[in-house]
Design an enzyme around this catalytic site. Structure first.
Site, short mmCIF file in Angstrom:
data_model
loop_
_atom_site.label_atom_id
_atom_site.label_comp_id
_atom_site.label_asym_id
_atom_site.label_seq_id
_atom_site.Cartn_x
_atom_site.Cartn_y
_atom_site.Cartn_z
N VAL A 97 33.30 48.93 71.70
CA VAL A 97 33.11 48.22 72.96
C VAL A 97 33.79 48.98 74.11
O VAL A 97 33.14 49.55 74.98
CB VAL A 97 33.66 46.78 72.89
CG1 VAL A 97 33.57 46.09 74.25
CG2 VAL A 97 32.88 45.97 71.85
N CYS A 98 35.11 49.00 74.10
CA CYS A 98 35.88 49.59 75.21
C CYS A 98 35.64 51.08 75.38
O CYS A 98 35.76 51.61 76.48
CB CYS A 98 37.37 49.32 75.02
SG CYS A 98 37.76 47.58 74.78
#
Length: 210
Positions: free
Chosen positions: A121-122
């Protein structure tokens, strides 16, 4: 059908002049859930990368997300980056925050080296988003972490399919260094803290005086 010409892709090396490092969401709360890499090894790798980037005078941009939820940046990274002002945001995708994009754009560099927690995600979201905005993006997989091994694998697969280049914390720094005889070599290898780094540097010093 006859193919008369095959165009070969051109790879432009990472250098001190074209690279920028983006560090995303290395926060205390997120580290508690990391399962795909030992957290001590992860801290070693991200701190080593940050210190090597400083030695090479690479611009470093740091961002966190919703610190009241996920806590502050890990203290080891804060200590490694004294005086670095980080951008706290609320967006899941760091590239959706105009301040992050503006900070990267202000460097004038188009080679974006990214590390993030979590990798799927990040790290993956801004790496892919920056790629669509015309940046060459490099995902530092071993200076990132995920909550499961499966999430990490899927995140890397997704990035590679999109065109992001996966790299390791040490090989990306050494590529930017470029020459073991460079004056920054000792600081870079010291920052990376690899078991063989001292031997490499000492051999270089020995043979450079032959």
């Amino acid at each position: 059908m006859k193919i008369d010409h095959i165009q070969k892709s051109h790879y432009e090396h990472l250098t001190r002049d074209n690279a920028v490092l983006l560090i995303v969401d290395h926060q205390v709360g997120l580290y508690t859930g990391i399962r795909d890499i030992d957290t001590m090894q992860l801290k070693h790798n991200i701190v080593g990368l940050a210190k090597a980037a400083q030695a090479l005078k690479i611009p470093i941009i740091v961002t966190t997300t919703t610190e009241r939820m996920w806590g502050p940046m890990i203290p080891e990274l804060q200590e490694a980056l004294p005086g670095n002002h980080h951008i706290e945001r609320t967006t899941v995708n760091a590239w959706d925050d105009p301040r992050v994009v503006a900070a990267v754009k202000a460097t004038g560099r188009k080679k974006l080296v990214i590390t993030g927690i979590s990798a799927d995600v990040c790290l993956a979201f801004p790496a892919i988003s920056a790629l669509t905005d015309g940046y060459s993006t490099y995902a530092v997989v071993d200076a990132s972490g995920s909550f499961t091994k499966e999430q990490s694998d899927l995140g890397v697969m997704r990035m590679v399919q999109a065109g992001v280049i996966p790299v390791g914390y040490s090989n990306v720094a050494v590529e930017i260094l470029g020459d073991n005889a460079a004056p920054e070599a000792s600081a870079v290898y010291g920052a990376l803290n690899m078991p063989f780094a001292g031997l490499v540097y000492n051999l270089n010093q020995y043979f450079s005086h032959k």
